[in-house]
Design a protein around this motif. Structure first.
Motif, PDB file in Angstrom:
ATOM      1  N   LEU A  42       7.999  -5.417  66.039  1.00 57.33           N
ATOM      2  CA  LEU A  42       8.338  -5.017  64.674  1.00 57.33           C
ATOM      3  C   LEU A  42       7.989  -3.547  64.467  1.00 57.33           C
ATOM      4  O   LEU A  42       6.923  -3.082  64.886  1.00 57.33           O
ATOM      5  CB  LEU A  42       7.577  -5.870  63.661  1.00 57.33           C
ATOM      6  N   CYS A  43       8.897  -2.803  63.800  1.00 55.76           N
ATOM      7  CA  CYS A  43       8.658  -1.397  63.465  1.00 55.76           C
ATOM      8  C   CYS A  43       8.757  -1.209  61.958  1.00 55.76           C
ATOM      9  O   CYS A  43       9.610  -1.812  61.302  1.00 55.76           O
ATOM     10  CB  CYS A  43       9.673  -0.493  64.168  1.00 55.76           C
ATOM     11  N   ARG A  44       7.887  -0.379  61.437  1.00 60.16           N
ATOM     12  CA  ARG A  44       7.878  -0.062  60.014  1.00 60.16           C
ATOM     13  C   ARG A  44       7.977   1.449  59.854  1.00 60.16           C
ATOM     14  O   ARG A  44       7.361   2.194  60.624  1.00 60.16           O
ATOM     15  CB  ARG A  44       6.613  -0.586  59.350  1.00 60.16           C
ATOM     16  N   GLY A  45       8.719   1.881  58.858  1.00 57.34           N
ATOM     17  CA  GLY A  45       8.894   3.311  58.660  1.00 57.34           C
ATOM     18  C   GLY A  45       8.996   3.679  57.202  1.00 57.34           C
ATOM     19  O   GLY A  45       9.293   2.841  56.337  1.00 57.34           O
ATOM     20  N   VAL A  46       8.722   4.944  56.925  1.00 56.03           N
ATOM     21  CA  VAL A  46       8.870   5.502  55.581  1.00 56.03           C
ATOM     22  C   VAL A  46       9.684   6.776  55.706  1.00 56.03           C
ATOM     23  O   VAL A  46       9.378   7.634  56.551  1.00 56.03           O
ATOM     24  CB  VAL A  46       7.511   5.797  54.925  1.00 56.03           C
ATOM     25  N   ALA A  47      10.715   6.886  54.893  1.00 55.39           N
ATOM     26  CA  ALA A  47      11.559   8.076  54.868  1.00 55.39           C
ATOM     27  C   ALA A  47      11.460   8.735  53.508  1.00 55.39           C
ATOM     28  O   ALA A  47      11.503   8.053  52.481  1.00 55.39           O
ATOM     29  CB  ALA A  47      13.007   7.715  55.170  1.00 55.39           C
ATOM     30  N   SER A  48      11.287  10.049  53.496  1.00 59.52           N
ATOM     31  CA  SER A  48      11.463  10.793  52.260  1.00 59.52           C
ATOM     32  C   SER A  48      12.943  11.095  52.132  1.00 59.52           C
ATOM     33  O   SER A  48      13.655  11.241  53.126  1.00 59.52           O
ATOM     34  CB  SER A  48      10.640  12.077  52.271  1.00 59.52           C
ATOM     35  N   ALA A  49      13.440  11.151  50.888  1.00 57.67           N
ATOM     36  CA  ALA A  49      14.873  11.299  50.681  1.00 57.67           C
ATOM     37  C   ALA A  49      15.136  12.034  49.382  1.00 57.67           C
ATOM     38  O   ALA A  49      14.290  12.071  48.477  1.00 57.67           O
ATOM     39  CB  ALA A  49      15.551   9.927  50.647  1.00 57.67           C
ATOM     40  N   SER A  50      16.302  12.625  49.299  1.00 62.94           N
ATOM     41  CA  SER A  50      16.755  13.258  48.056  1.00 62.94           C
ATOM     42  C   SER A  50      17.867  12.399  47.469  1.00 62.94           C
ATOM     43  O   SER A  50      18.731  11.897  48.190  1.00 62.94           O
ATOM     44  CB  SER A  50      17.255  14.678  48.328  1.00 62.94           C
ATOM     45  N   ARG A  51      17.817  12.235  46.161  1.00 67.27           N
ATOM     46  CA  ARG A  51      18.881  11.525  45.434  1.00 67.27           C
ATOM     47  C   ARG A  51      19.162  12.322  44.175  1.00 67.27           C
ATOM     48  O   ARG A  51      18.448  12.209  43.183  1.00 67.27           O
ATOM     49  CB  ARG A  51      18.467  10.098  45.103  1.00 67.27           C
ATOM     50  N   GLY A  52      20.173  13.170  44.256  1.00 67.41           N
ATOM     51  CA  GLY A  52      20.417  14.099  43.166  1.00 67.41           C
ATOM     52  C   GLY A  52      19.265  15.090  43.086  1.00 67.41           C
ATOM     53  O   GLY A  52      18.871  15.696  44.079  1.00 67.41           O
ATOM     54  N   ALA A  53      18.704  15.242  41.893  1.00 67.81           N
ATOM     55  CA  ALA A  53      17.565  16.140  41.718  1.00 67.81           C
ATOM     56  C   ALA A  53      16.248  15.475  42.047  1.00 67.81           C
ATOM     57  O   ALA A  53      15.204  16.130  42.043  1.00 67.81           O
ATOM     58  CB  ALA A  53      17.539  16.655  40.280  1.00 67.81           C
ATOM     59  N   ALA A  54      16.270  14.172  42.319  1.00 64.66           N
ATOM     60  CA  ALA A  54      15.036  13.423  42.536  1.00 64.66           C
ATOM     61  C   ALA A  54      14.672  13.384  44.009  1.00 64.66           C
ATOM     62  O   ALA A  54      15.530  13.428  44.895  1.00 64.66           O
ATOM     63  CB  ALA A  54      15.180  12.003  42.000  1.00 64.66           C
ATOM     64  N   SER A  55      13.372  13.296  44.254  1.00 65.06           N
ATOM     65  CA  SER A  55      12.846  13.094  45.601  1.00 65.06           C
ATOM     66  C   SER A  55      12.170  11.735  45.630  1.00 65.06           C
ATOM     67  O   SER A  55      11.400  11.400  44.729  1.00 65.06           O
ATOM     68  CB  SER A  55      11.847  14.204  45.947  1.00 65.06           C
ATOM     69  N   GLU A  56      12.459  10.939  46.659  1.00 66.55           N
ATOM     70  CA  GLU A  56      12.000   9.556  46.686  1.00 66.55           C
ATOM     71  C   GLU A  56      11.460   9.180  48.060  1.00 66.55           C
ATOM     72  O   GLU A  56      11.687   9.891  49.047  1.00 66.55           O
ATOM     73  CB  GLU A  56      13.155   8.614  46.320  1.00 66.55           C
ATOM     74  N   LEU A  57      10.745   8.056  48.101  1.00 64.31           N
ATOM     75  CA  LEU A  57      10.270   7.471  49.346  1.00 64.31           C
ATOM     76  C   LEU A  57      10.897   6.096  49.518  1.00 64.31           C
ATOM     77  O   LEU A  57      10.971   5.315  48.560  1.00 64.31           O
ATOM     78  CB  LEU A  57       8.743   7.341  49.347  1.00 64.31           C
ATOM     79  N   TYR A  58      11.340   5.810  50.736  1.00 68.91           N
ATOM     80  CA  TYR A  58      11.911   4.506  51.060  1.00 68.91           C
ATOM     81  C   TYR A  58      11.133   3.905  52.231  1.00 68.91           C
ATOM     82  O   TYR A  58      10.763   4.602  53.175  1.00 68.91           O
ATOM     83  CB  TYR A  58      13.387   4.634  51.447  1.00 68.91           C
ATOM     84  N   GLY A  59      10.885   2.612  52.142  1.00 71.78           N
ATOM     85  CA  GLY A  59      10.252   1.892  53.242  1.00 71.78           C
ATOM     86  C   GLY A  59      11.259   0.978  53.929  1.00 71.78           C
ATOM     87  O   GLY A  59      12.126   0.393  53.265  1.00 71.78           O
ATOM     88  N   PHE A  60      11.158   0.857  55.245  1.00 70.43           N
ATOM     89  CA  PHE A  60      12.082  -0.015  55.964  1.00 70.43           C
ATOM     90  C   PHE A  60      11.343  -0.722  57.099  1.00 70.43           C
ATOM     91  O   PHE A  60      10.338  -0.231  57.621  1.00 70.43           O
ATOM     92  CB  PHE A  60      13.285   0.769  56.504  1.00 70.43           C
TER      93      PHE A  60
END
Length: 936
Positions: free
Chosen positions: A864-882
Motif C-alpha cells: 500500500l502507498c499513501r501520498g499527499v499532493a499540493s494543488a492549485s484550483r483557480g486562486a486556491a491552493s489545496e492538499l489532496y490525499g490518495f
C-alpha cells in the motif's frame, strides 16, 4: 462583549441587523446602536456594543443593493442582535437572479404576529428576555416628541397584553439595552431594566427605566450617572436589590469600566472605575452581582516593545456595584485578541478569547469559581486546522448547563460561504460534542446565537434550497438553525411566513426564553410593520444550514499546527528521529537580486546580505520543540533541500546549496536529533549552477560502510545533468562525482532511493522534448557508491510535461509517482520491475474539480502507498490525499484541506506515515505546518 474601536477615522462601519441601515461598531447579540441618517458613519462616532469582536464584525444578513426600500434605512434605527441589515422584505436576497416566479405557489410558512407599526425616525426595537417571556422596547417620534414604547411576548413570541407608551425618550438616543431585573428597590415586582445613553452638554448621561414583565412603567426614566467621557458600552444584570448597570467610558486609547446600583434616580451615582486600562471586556450576571472580564492594555516595556495587549483580568462586582476584593489575572499573556467572551456555566465562569502568543491565533479557554479562583488555567483545547477566531461563547441562562464555544478557521472559508465550528465543552473545557453552522454572504457576516437547556439556536444567512434537486441560483435568507443539547441538528428553516411567502429579508433579535425561539422582523412600508416570527421546524424540506459534526471518511486531516513562521517558504523536508522528528525548511529568495553589502550586521554578525534562510527544528512526540536553528542565512532557494537519516550519535544529513566565491555549490551539514549543527562540508567545487539536491541513506553491511548517496543537478558541462557522490557518515567523500545522464536536454527533480546493494535514481529530462521544456521521467540504477548499472531508462513517453518524480519502497517493490501537466494532467503512479520498466501501464490519478497538482510526497508500506499532493484550483491552493495499491489500483482520493496561501505556491509537502509537514502563506508570512492524517 465590548472593545475599543480600532478603525481609522472616516472608515465605514458595517450595519446592524434589523430595519435600518444604521452602522454600529462590530457588535453581536446587542441592543445598542447609534442612529444613522441614511448613510454610514465614521468609526469615531460609533459605540462598542455589548458583545463585539475585533476580528469578526457584524455584517448584513440581507442584500446590499439599493431599492425603493432603502428609505427604511432612514426610517428606523434597528438593533436587537447581529447578522442583518435593511432590505426589501418581499424579495429575498439572491446571488444574481430575479425574484420568485409570479406563478409560484406560496408555501406555508412560520407563524408570525404583527405587534406594532413604527414611523420614520424610530430607534429599536431592543429585545430583553427572561424564562417567562420577552419584551421589546423602542423610541418613536409622534406629536412633537419622542416617546418610549413597549410590548411583551410570551415564551413562544406571541404578543401578550397591550402595548405601553410613556414619555422621556431622548431625541438622540445613543446606546440602549434591556435586561432582566430582580425584585427590589424600584422594582416592586420582577421585570426589566432598560438602560440607555444620551449626549448632554457636559458629556453623556446613562439613564434607566424600570418596567414590569408586561412592559408597564414602574419607575423612570431617571439618571443612573453622568459621564464626562463618551460611553462606549452599556449592560446590566439583575440582583436581589433590583439591578445594577455596567458601562465603559472612553479613555486615552483604552477604556474605564464602571458599575453602579440603579437606585431610584434621586441621587445619580459617581462610581470609581474598577479598571482604567481595558481594551476589550465582557460582563455577565454572577453570584448575585456581575462578573467582568477584560483584556488589559499593555504597560510600556523596553524589553517587550511588541507587546500589544496586557493580561486577561477578572473582577467580581457585588449587588451595589462595588468591587469584591481585588481583580485576578486569568491569563498573563501578551497575545490576547479583542474577542474576549465570558459565560456562567454549571461549573463556574468560563472565559474565552483568541490568543496570538504562539505562531498563530488559537482560541483559549479558562475556568474560574465564584471567588475568582482559576480552576482551569487557559488552554487551547479546540481542534485546529489553522488560525482560529472566537465567534461566540454561549451557556444557558442562570448557569444551568455547559458552555458552547463557536469559532472559525478563516483560512478554510469557501468562496461565498463558511462553516463555523460549534462545540459543547465538558467539565475540563474539552470539546465533547461538535456541530457546524453554515454562513453565506459577505465574508464578515456573523450569525446570532443563543443557548438554552435545550441546546443551541442560531439565526444565520444561508442559501434557501430544496433538500433534493438543483440549487443553482438560490435565495439568501435569514435561516433559523437549532441544535439539541448534544448538538444534533433539530431544525433548519428559512424565514418565510404567510405574509412573506418568498422569504423575510429583515430579521433579528433571536430570543429563546425557554425551549421555543422567535425573532423580530420588519416590513418595508412607512410606517413599517414590526412582527414576531415563531421559529420551529416545519414540514417543508430544505437543505440544512447546520449539521452534527462527523469525521469524514479517510483520508482526512485531523488537525494541524504551525511549527515555524517566517518568510514564504521554498522547500520543506523531514525525517524521523528517536523520540520525534527533525524538520528543515528554506525560505524563498530571488537569486537575481543584486548582491549588496549590508550597512549593519546580519543576525550572524556578517555584513553579507541575507538571502534564503535555511533552518532546522527538532519536534518531539510529546509536543515539545527545540528552538529553530539557522544553518545558513545565505542559502539558495533554487537548490532546494534534502534530509536523510543517519546515526543518532553522529548526526543526520542535510543537503543544500549556496554561493561560494561567486559560484553555486552543494553543501552538506550534519545535524543532531536536537536540531543543532554538528559539522559542515562543501561537497562540490565546480563551475556552473547546481540545484535539485537529493539524498538517500546507505546502511552499513558487509563490504560497505554507512553513509549517504547524494544527488543533484549540475551544469558544469554547460547542460543540466544528474550527478551523484558517496559520503561517509562523517561527510568524507568516498570516490568522486559520478555523472548519470549523458544526453543533451535539461534534467531536473532528482529523487534517490536505496534498495539493498543498489540505489535507484529518477529525474525529469527534456532530452527528447517535442516542445521546449516538456520532459519525461527517466530512471537509472547504481551501486551504493554511485556507479551506474544498466544505463538510463525512459519510464514512459507522454504528450504532456512530466516532473517531480518520487521513488518509494512498497515492501520489495519499487514504486514511482510523478506529476503530469498538459494533456491528461494529474498524478501518475507505477511499479517498476528489476530493469526499471513499469510492470503495468501507469495509473492516472486526475484530481477532482479541475485541480492541478504542483508537488507530491509519497510513502509506502508493503502492499500500500499513501501520498499527499499540493494543488492549485483557480486562486486556491489545496492538499489532496490518495491511497494506491501497487501496481496500479487507486483505493481512495480526497481533498484534505484548503490552504491560506496562493495557488502559485508549489512547495512539496513532506509526508512521514500519518504526519505531514507542508508550507502555507498568510498575509505575506510563510508558515511551516505539521498535520496528522487519518488514513484508510
Amino acid at each position: 462583549m465590548g472593545a475599543l474601536p480600532e478603525r481609522r477615522e472616516g472608515s465605514s462601519a458595517m450595519r446592524k441587523t434589523g430595519a435600518s441601515g444604521a452602522p454600529t461598531f462590530h457588535g453581536r447579540r446587542s441592543g445598542e446602536t447609534r442612529r444613522a441618517a441614511g448613510s454610514f458613519q465614521s468609526a469615531s462616532t460609533l459605540r462598542a456594543p455589548e458583545r463585539a469582536s475585533r476580528l469578526l464584525r457584524v455584517s448584513r444578513l440581507l442584500r446590499n443593493r439599493l431599492t425603493a426600500a432603502c428609505c427604511l434605512a432612514v426610517m428606523l434605527t434597528a438593533c436587537g442582535g447581529s447578522g442583518g441589515a435593511q432590505g426589501d422584505a418581499e424579495a429575498p436576497r439572491r446571488r444574481g437572479g430575479a425574484g420568485a416566479d409570479e406563478g409560484e405557489t406560496a408555501p406555508r410558512g412560520l407563524p408570525s404576529h404583527v405587534f406594532a407599526q413604527v414611523p420614520e425616525g424610530t430607534y429599536g426595537p431592543y429585545m430583553g428576555s427572561s424564562a417567562r417571556g420577552a419584551i421589546a422596547l423602542w423610541a418613536a417620534p409622534g406629536a412633537g416628541k419622542v416617546s418610549w414604547h413597549t410590548r411583551a411576548f410570551d415564551e413562544r413570541g406571541a404578543p401578550r397584553g397591550d402595548g405601553h407608551q410613556f414619555d422621556g425618550a431622548p431625541s438622540e438616543l445613543g446606546l440602549a439595552v434591556v435586561k432582566p431585573a430582580g425584585r427590589g428597590g424600584v422594582f416592586k415586582t420582577s421585570g426589566y431594566a432598560a438602560l440607555f445613553t444620551e449626549r448632554t452638554a457636559t458629556g453623556e448621561r446613562v439613564g434607566a427605566i424600570a418596567l414590569n414583565e408586561d412592559g408597564a412603567l414602574l419607575a423612570g426614566p431617571f439618571t443612573v450617572t453622568q459621564s464626562d467621557a463618551a460611553v462606549l458600552w452599556l449592560s446590566g444584570a439583575p440582583t436581589a436589590r433590583g439591578a445594577i448597570a455596567v458601562w465603559a467610558a472612553r479613555g486615552n486609547g483604552q477604556a474605564s469600566l464602571y458599575a453602579a446600583e440603579l437606585g431610584d434616580g434621586t441621587s445619580p451615582a459617581r462610581p470609581t472605575p474598577f479598571t482604567q486600562r481595558a481594551r476589550a471586556w465582557q460582563a455577565v450576571p454572577f453570584a448575585g452581582g456581575v462578573a467582568v472580564a477584560w483584556v488589559e492594555a499593555p504597560t510600556a516595556s523596553a524589553s517587550a516593545p511588541e507587546r500589544v495587549s496586557g493580561p486577561v483580568m477578572l473582577a467580581l462586582i457585588d449587588e451595589r456595584g462595588a468591587l469584591k476584593g481585588k481583580a485576578v489575572t486569568l491569563a498573563d499573556t501578551a497575545g490576547a485578541e479583542l474577542d474576549l467572551d465570558l459565560v456562567v456555566t454549571n461549573a463556574g465562569l468560563v472565559a474565552a478569547w483568541s490568543d496570538r502568543s504562539d505562531l498563530e491565533a488559537r482560541v483559549h479557554l479558562a475556568l474560574a469559581d465564584a471567588s475568582g479562583k482559576v480552576l482551569i488555567a487557559p488552554k487551547a483545547a479546540l481542534p485546529t486546522a489553522g488560525e482560529q477566531a472566537l465567534v461566540d461563547l454561549l451557556a444557558p441562562p442562570g448557569g444551568l448547563g455547559p458552555a458552547y464555544v463557536v469559532w472559525e478557521t478563516p483560512g478554510r472559508a469557501e468562496e461565498g460561504a463558511r462553516w463555523l465550528d460549534v462545540a459543547r465543552l465538558d467539565a475540563r473545557l474539552e470539546p465533547e460534542k461538535r456541530a457546524r453552522l453554515r454562513v453565506a454572504g459577505p465574508a464578515d457576516t456573523i450569525p446570532e446565537l443563543v443557548a438554552s437547556q435545550s441546546g443551541v439556536a442560531a439565526l444565520t444567512l444561508a442559501e434557501s434550497c430544496p433538500k433534493a434537486g438543483p440549487c443553482d441560483d438560490p435565495d439568501l435568507l435569514p435561516t433559523f438553525v437549532q441544535f439539541s443539547a448534544q448538538l444534533d441538528l433539530v431544525a433548519s428553516e428559512p424565514l418565510r411566513t404567510r405574509e412573506y411567502p418568498h422569504g423575510i429579508n429583515l430579521a433579528w433579535g433571536l430570543t429563546c426564553p425557554s425551549a421555543a425561539c422567535f425573532a423580530v422582523a420588519a416590513g418595508s412600508d412607512n410606517p413599517a410593520p414590526l412582527f414576531s416570527v415563531a421559529l420551529k421546524k416545519t414540514e417543508l424540506e430544505h437543505r440544512p444550514a447546520g449539521e452534527a459534526w462527523a469525521l469524514e471518511s479517510p483520508p482526512n486531516l485531523l488537525a494541524s499546527r504551525p511549527v515555524a513562521s517566517t518568510d514564504p517558504l521554498s522547500d520543506v523536508a523531514a525525517l524521523p528521529t528517536q523520540g520525534g522528528h527533525l524538520v528543515s525548511w528554506i525560505t524563498y529568495f530571488d537569486d537575481t537580486t543584486p548582491y549588496t553589502r549590508r550597512t549593519t550586521p546580519a543576525p550572524d554578525g556578517r555584513f553579507d546580505p541575507v538571502r534564503a534562510v535555511l533552518s532546522v527544528r527538532a519536534l518531539k512526540t510529546d509536543g515539545a520543540a527545540s528552538d529553530p536553528s539557522v544553518i545558513s542565512y545565505r542559502a539558495r532557494a533554487l537548490g532546494g533541500i534534502a534530509l536523510s537519516p543517519g546515526d543518532a550519535s553522529k548526526g543526520h544529513l542535510l543537503v543544500w546549496t549556496a554561493v561560494d566565491a561567486g559560484r553555486p555549490q552543494v553543501f552538506t551539514t550534519l545535524v543532531s536529533s536536537e536540531g543543532k549543527k554538528l559539522s559542515q562540508q562543501m561537497l562540490t567545487r565546480t563551475p556552473g549552477d547546481v540545484s535539485d539536491v537529493a539524498a538517500t541513506r546507505i546502511d552499513e553491511a558487509p563490504g560497505r560502510t554507512a553513509g549517504w548517496l547524494v544527488g543533484w543537478v549540475d551544469e558544469r558541462s554547460g547542460d543540466p545533468e544528474v550527478y551523484v557522490a558517496r559520503l561517509s557518515s562523517g561527510l568524507q567523500r568516498v570516490g568522486g562525482d559520478t555523472r548519470l545522464t549523458q544526453a543533451a536536454g535539461a534534467a531536473t527533480d532528482v529523487s534517490l532511493l536505496a534498495q539493498g546493494e543498489q540505489v535507484w535514481a529518477a529525474w525529469s529530462d527534456a532530452r527528447e522534448a517535442t516542445a521546449p521544456g516538456v520532459a519525461d521521467i527517466y530512471v537509472a540504477r547504481t551501486s551504493h557508491t554511485g556507479q551506474p548499472s544498466g544505463g538510463e531508462r525512459l519510464v514512459v513517453s507522454t504528450p504532456g510535461h512530466s516532473h517531480s518524480p518520487q521513488l518509494a519502497l512498497a515492501g520489495d517493490a519499487v514504486t514511482l509517482t510523478w506529476i503530469e501537466e498538459g494533456e491528461g494532467a494529474g498524478l501518475r503512479f507505477t511499479q517498476l520491475g528489476a530493469d526499471g520498466a513499469p510492470t503495468s501501464s501507469p495509473l492516472t490519478i486526475p484530481l477532482p474539480d479541475a485541480a492541478l497538482p504542483t508537488a507530491v510526497s509519497v510513502v509506502c508500506s508493503p502492499g500500500l502507498c499513501r501520498g499527499v499532493a499540493s494543488a492549485s484550483r483557480g486562486a486556491a491552493s489545496e492538499l489532496y490525499g490518495f491511497v494506491v495499491r501497487p501496481p496500479a489500483a487507486l483505493v481512495k482520493l480526497q481533498r484534505l484541506s484548503r490552504l491560506d496561501g496562493p495557488s502559485a505556491q508549489s512547495v512539496a509537502p513532506a509526508l512521514l506515515g500519518d504526519l505531514l509537514w507542508f508550507a502555507d502563506q498568510r498575509e505575506g508570512r510563510g508558515f511551516l505546518r505539521e498535520a496528522r492524517i487519518r488514513w484508510p
